[in-house]
Design a protein around this motif. Structure first.
Motif, short mmCIF file in Angstrom:
data_model
loop_
_atom_site.label_atom_id
_atom_site.label_comp_id
_atom_site.label_asym_id
_atom_site.label_seq_id
_atom_site.Cartn_x
_atom_site.Cartn_y
_atom_site.Cartn_z
N UNK A 105 -1.52 -23.33 41.75
CA UNK A 105 -2.04 -24.51 41.07
C UNK A 105 -1.11 -25.67 41.31
N UNK A 106 -1.66 -26.83 41.52
CA UNK A 106 -0.87 -28.02 41.83
C UNK A 106 0.12 -28.32 40.71
N UNK A 107 1.38 -28.62 41.08
CA UNK A 107 2.41 -29.00 40.13
C UNK A 107 3.10 -27.84 39.45
N UNK A 108 2.64 -26.61 39.64
CA UNK A 108 3.25 -25.45 38.99
C UNK A 108 4.28 -24.82 39.92
N UNK A 109 5.38 -24.34 39.33
CA UNK A 109 6.45 -23.71 40.10
C UNK A 109 6.22 -22.20 40.24
N UNK A 110 6.49 -21.68 41.44
CA UNK A 110 6.27 -20.27 41.73
C UNK A 110 7.49 -19.68 42.44
N UNK A 111 7.70 -18.39 42.23
CA UNK A 111 8.64 -17.63 43.04
C UNK A 111 7.82 -16.67 43.90
N UNK A 112 7.98 -16.78 45.21
CA UNK A 112 7.22 -15.97 46.15
C UNK A 112 8.17 -14.95 46.80
N UNK A 113 7.80 -13.68 46.73
CA UNK A 113 8.61 -12.61 47.31
C UNK A 113 7.79 -11.89 48.37
N UNK A 114 8.36 -11.80 49.58
CA UNK A 114 7.67 -11.18 50.70
C UNK A 114 8.47 -9.96 51.16
N UNK A 115 7.81 -8.80 51.21
CA UNK A 115 8.48 -7.57 51.64
C UNK A 115 7.76 -7.00 52.85
N UNK A 116 8.53 -6.62 53.87
CA UNK A 116 7.98 -6.02 55.09
C UNK A 116 8.88 -4.86 55.49
N UNK A 117 8.27 -3.75 55.91
CA UNK A 117 9.03 -2.56 56.30
C UNK A 117 9.89 -2.85 57.52
N UNK A 118 11.19 -2.54 57.39
CA UNK A 118 12.12 -2.74 58.50
C UNK A 118 12.77 -4.11 58.52
N UNK A 119 12.43 -4.95 57.53
CA UNK A 119 12.95 -6.31 57.47
C UNK A 119 13.53 -6.58 56.09
N UNK A 120 14.51 -7.48 55.98
CA UNK A 120 15.04 -7.84 54.66
C UNK A 120 13.95 -8.51 53.82
N UNK A 121 14.04 -8.33 52.51
CA UNK A 121 13.10 -8.99 51.60
C UNK A 121 13.40 -10.48 51.56
N UNK A 122 12.36 -11.29 51.51
CA UNK A 122 12.49 -12.74 51.46
C UNK A 122 11.93 -13.25 50.15
N UNK A 123 12.71 -14.07 49.44
CA UNK A 123 12.24 -14.66 48.18
C UNK A 123 12.54 -16.15 48.21
N UNK A 124 11.55 -16.96 47.81
CA UNK A 124 11.74 -18.41 47.82
C UNK A 124 10.92 -19.07 46.72
N UNK A 125 11.29 -20.29 46.36
CA UNK A 125 10.55 -21.07 45.36
C UNK A 125 9.54 -21.95 46.06
N UNK A 126 8.42 -22.16 45.37
CA UNK A 126 7.37 -22.99 45.96
C UNK A 126 6.63 -23.74 44.85
N UNK A 127 6.40 -25.01 45.11
CA UNK A 127 5.61 -25.83 44.20
C UNK A 127 4.56 -26.54 45.01
N UNK A 128 3.33 -26.34 44.65
CA UNK A 128 2.23 -26.99 45.36
C UNK A 128 2.16 -28.47 44.96
N UNK A 129 2.11 -29.33 45.96
CA UNK A 129 2.05 -30.78 45.69
C UNK A 129 0.76 -31.14 44.98
#
Length: 369
Positions: A343-367
């Motif tokens: 949703x626009x203007x709301x803050x999110x934490x996005x976590x991406x997991x893939x086998x054989x790769x380090x987990x990636x976590x980042x913040x995202x806010x939709x404009x």
């Protein structure tokens, strides 16, 4: 004397025929069959088969014609592996109900055993309901009811049936936790969460002995990073193949992982897409376990899996084939409800997991629009 013997022989033949007919006369038979054994484990792609038995009662008249077919506890104890009751209710039952409510069981009424065997379960109501595997299992359950056969046995194995012991040079060593009378055959080895890429059979050999299964690759360095599923069956036909239920951490299905060698700092999000310091984005996405999207203040994240139930892959919308985050993505539920991923203007934490790769976590806010 010959006439008497002929008469007695005729009487004997008629009695035997009458007994054979009486064996099915106005009887209620019981049969079951495994839904997951329709094409399992040779489906391409081979992913998350429904893991339960269709259990039916079959009523037949004195000529062996089916007069009624009814559910006999599908989803109850004995039909579903212990511990998978909730999964059945949430995931499997809607497909089973769709097939039954679509008239599946009535299709067998008025038919003999041979006519049931000749039925094509891939057309009509079955295709419309999307429950073709359920339909094929129901057909086999009816046949099994006539023939007194049972579906394959659940494996009583906690966790992986072939847990990874170690990778020693070119050899992947698995511990054999299968029953002693499980006649193990490795059909193939498949890479990626969709199990679409089959590793060439001439690139490895398999040896099972001493409680271990050793898979010796010609050159393990030639394997790409990611998830590798070891596709095994019981040649004796007594046991089911290992279950996928519960996800890789809890499932019986055997697998091993080849590490990419990337470190946590080698994965990043540039505000639009995921960026890898080296390697292929396609390889990364082929091994994607999940994307979790947690809104600020929310208790639970929205989870997107690239592999869905019954092998569906069309519901994953979080990332495109280039790793771009789908800011305008809309999740469509089975009941028709639609919810935006962001949703626009709301803050999110996005976590991406893939086998054989380090987990990636980042913040995202939709404009805001």
């Amino acid at each position: 004397m010959k006439t008497l013997r002929s008469v007695l022989s005729l009487i004997l033949v008629l009695c035997l025929a009458a007994c054979a007919g009486a064996a099915l006369a106005d009887k209620t038979l019981e049969g079951d069959a495994n839904v997951d054994q329709r094409n399992y484990p040779s489906t391409a792609p081979f992913i998350h088969p429904p893991f339960y038995n269709v259990k039916l009662t079959v009523e037949v008249d004195d000529s062996g014609v089916i007069t009624a077919v009814k559910d006999n506890g599908t989803g109850a104890a004995g039909s579903v592996q212990e511990g998978n009751e909730e999964f059945w209710a949430n995931k499997n039952k809607p497909f089973f109900d769709a097939a039954v409510n679509g008239g599946l069981l009535e299709k067998f009424v008025g038919k003999t055993l041979e006519e049931v065997k000749a039925m094509d379960m891939s057309a009509g109501v079955d295709a419309v309901s999307g429950a073709t595997m359920v339909s094929a299992a129901a057909q086999e359950a009816v046949i099994n009811a006539f023939e007194g056969k049972a579906g394959k046995t659940f494996l009583a194995v906690e966790g992986s049936a072939l847990p990874l012991d170690q990778i020693d040079g070119n050899t992947v060593i698995l511990t054999n936790a299968l029953p002693e009378d499980f006649d193990l055959q490795v059909l193939d080895i498949r890479r990626g969460v969709r199990n679409e890429e089959i590793i060439p059979a001439d690139s490895y050999t398999v040896e099972a002995a001493g409680g271990k299964v050793k898979i010796a690759f010609n050159d393990i360095a030639a394997l790409k990073a990611g998830y590798y599923y070891v596709n095994v069956i019981d040649n004796s036909g007594k046991y089911r193949s290992p279950s996928f239920e519960g996800g890789p951490a809890a499932a019986q299905a055997p697998y091993f992982i080849i590490d990419s060698g990337l470190k946590a700092d080698d994965l990043s999000f540039d505000g639009e897409k995921i960026v890898l310091a080296s390697g292929s984005m396609a390889d990364y996405l082929e091994n994607l376990q999940h994307v979790q999207i947690l809104a600020e203040g929310a208790e639970k994240p929205v989870e997107q899996e690239i592999v869905g139930h019954h092998g569906t892959v069309g519901n994953f919308i979080a990332l495109d084939e280039n790793g771009v985050l789908n800011a305008d993505g809309v999740v469509k539920a089975r009941n028709g409800d639609e919810n935006p991923l962001f949703e626009a203007g709301k803050n999110y934490t996005v976590t991406v997991a893939a086998f054989g790769y380090p987990e990636l976590s980042f913040s995202y806010t939709k404009a805001a629009e």
